[in-house]
Write an enzyme that holds these catalytic residues in place. Structure first.
Site, PDB file in Angstrom:
ATOM      1  N   GLN A 106       0.777  -1.109   0.340  1.00 60.12           N
ATOM      2  CA  GLN A 106       0.047  -0.020  -0.240  1.00 60.12           C
ATOM      3  C   GLN A 106       1.047   0.986  -0.053  1.00 60.12           C
ATOM      4  O   GLN A 106       1.800   1.424  -0.167  1.00 60.12           O
ATOM      5  CB  GLN A 106      -1.467   0.041   1.198  1.00 60.12           C
ATOM      6  CG  GLN A 106       0.255  -0.420   2.946  1.00 60.12           C
ATOM      7  CD  GLN A 106      -1.461  -0.392   3.629  1.00 60.12           C
ATOM      8  OE1 GLN A 106      -0.450   0.870   4.195  1.00 60.12           O
ATOM      9  NE2 GLN A 106      -1.410  -1.123   3.763  1.00 60.12           N
ATOM     10  N   HIS A 108       0.592   5.630   1.084  1.00 62.17           N
ATOM     11  CA  HIS A 108      -0.904   6.791   1.490  1.00 62.17           C
ATOM     12  C   HIS A 108      -0.461   7.643   0.819  1.00 62.17           C
ATOM     13  O   HIS A 108       0.803   7.904   0.230  1.00 62.17           O
ATOM     14  CB  HIS A 108      -0.025   6.605   3.032  1.00 62.17           C
ATOM     15  CG  HIS A 108      -0.999   5.441   3.815  1.00 62.17           C
ATOM     16  ND1 HIS A 108      -2.044   4.319   3.585  1.00 62.17           N
ATOM     17  CD2 HIS A 108       0.340   5.038   4.387  1.00 62.17           C
ATOM     18  CE1 HIS A 108      -1.572   3.578   5.125  1.00 62.17           C
ATOM     19  NE2 HIS A 108      -0.207   3.984   5.597  1.00 62.17           N
ATOM     20  N   ARG A 203      -4.955   0.387  -1.366  1.00 59.20           N
ATOM     21  CA  ARG A 203      -4.420  -0.901  -1.660  1.00 59.20           C
ATOM     22  C   ARG A 203      -3.845  -0.980  -2.779  1.00 59.20           C
ATOM     23  O   ARG A 203      -4.386  -1.007  -3.887  1.00 59.20           O
ATOM     24  CB  ARG A 203      -5.033  -1.394  -1.483  1.00 59.20           C
ATOM     25  CG  ARG A 203      -5.463  -1.882  -0.299  1.00 59.20           C
ATOM     26  CD  ARG A 203      -6.371  -3.419   0.491  1.00 59.20           C
ATOM     27  NE  ARG A 203      -6.746  -2.589   1.931  1.00 59.20           N
ATOM     28  CZ  ARG A 203      -8.365  -2.753   2.020  1.00 59.20           C
ATOM     29  NH1 ARG A 203      -8.579  -2.680   0.297  1.00 59.20           N
ATOM     30  NH2 ARG A 203      -8.740  -2.318   2.556  1.00 59.20           N
TER      31      ARG A 203
END
Ligand SMILES: [Zn+2]
Length: 333
Positions: A106, A108, A203
């Site tokens: 993942q 951010h 994701r």
């Protein structure tokens, strides 16, 4: 008048926060001996994250007992955060991560991208290994030279792991994961995660599990070069600074029997700044003439508001105390 010395903020005593057990497909049914929490065995109760400072966590002692932590920030922002805080919201989310299986690969967003999509802030985070098995690994960043086409192909073919920068992790290690860093937490370690208070995760790859992917946004968020990686500890006489970056500082505090809070100035203004005290091991008592003593059990956390009265921390046995403090981006002059 705000900011005037004629209107001092009312004192707000340190208080305990109850952990919130959050189910995740990759988690454990039984968190003992770390937390006295075991699942009901109905197949939908694997706990992967224990949120220690989430907005939904319940305050467990003091004047706001029973209220949600987010409500306390809303009710008394200055007492919680001090006068320098750029926002009245809770700045940090602290969690313990229990990974029985691999988490998704993942990324951010940073503040700028998060705000473009209507979120208050991005997510820079760090992981402190409370324990690690022999050979435990995490992934932080892409290997040098990996291209966006290789990332896309890795997502499609399920080979993205080959592009990741893999780090061995040992107990006591601190790993920095700034926004934009492609990363993955793998089984084998128990991590104390400190992050900006955001739940925005894109994701990229999820090992075939049926959860939603966010490939395009993840590619927008990812950066090929970041500052992610192992952070060397800065060992001082009375504390060890594990990490000190733009959004947070995490330290191990030497208590040696007992210690006065006045000997622990925070990273903010001299007058006071929010911090959290987490008992990574052992237990502690916080006491003062001004409030009823509170006891920090193993793996419990206490909020120390900016407007806390001075207090004494006492080691009740085997204490390994971690302090987590938010930092504010420097104001432009
Ligand atoms: Zn993450």
């Amino acid at each position: 008048m705000p900011g005037s010395p004629a209107s001092p903020t009312r004192e707000l005593a340190p208080f305990l926060i109850d952990p919130l057990f959050v189910s995740r497909v990759w988690g454990y049914k039984d968190l003992r001996p770390w937390y006295d929490h075991a699942g009901r065995g109905d197949g939908h109760d694997s706990i992967g994250e224990v949120w220690l400072t989430g907005d939904e966590c319940r305050v467990a002692s003091g004047a706001y007992a029973g209220r949600k932590l987010g409500e306390v920030f809303a009710a008394v922002p200055e007492a919680m955060l001090g006068r320098e805080a750029p926002s009245a919201q809770s700045p940090l989310l602290v969690k313990v991560i229990f990974a029985r299986e691999k988490l998704s690969v993942q990324v951010h967003p940073d503040d700028c991208m998060a705000q473009k999509y209507g979120e208050p802030r991005g997510k820079t985070e760090c992981w402190y290994a409370l324990s690690a098995d022999e050979g435990a690994q995490v992934a932080a960043g892409l290997r040098p030279g990996v291209t966006v086409d290789e990332v896309r192909a890795g997502i499609e073919r399920g080979t993205l792991e080959q592009s990741l920068n893999v780090l061995p992790v040992r107990r006591g290690d601190m790993v920095f994961v700034d926004a934009g860093t492609v990363h993955a937490i793998w089984p084998g370690s128990i991590l104390l995660e400190t992050q900006q208070n955001s739940d925005t995760t894109y994701r990229m790859y999820d090992y075939g599990r049926p959860r939603e992917l966010h490939v395009e946004k993840s590619l927008e968020a990812l950066r090929f070069e970041t500052r992610a990686g192992l952070v060397p500890p800065q060992v001082l006489e009375d504390r060890t600074i594990l990490i000190d970056v733009e959004y947070f500082r995490v330290e191990r505090i030497v208590v040696k029997g007992s210690r006065a809070s006045a000997t622990l100035p925070g990273p903010g203004e001299a007058r006071g700044c929010l911090s959290y005290l987490f008992a990574a091991a052992g237990s502690a008592r916080l006491s003062s003439g001004g409030f009823d003593p509170i006891e920090l059990a193993p793996r419990a956390i206490a909020a120390i508001p900016a407007a806390s009265p001075a207090f004494t921390i006492e080691d009740l046995g085997g204490l390994d105390l971690v302090r987590i403090s938010p930092r504010w981006p420097q104001k432009a002059l």
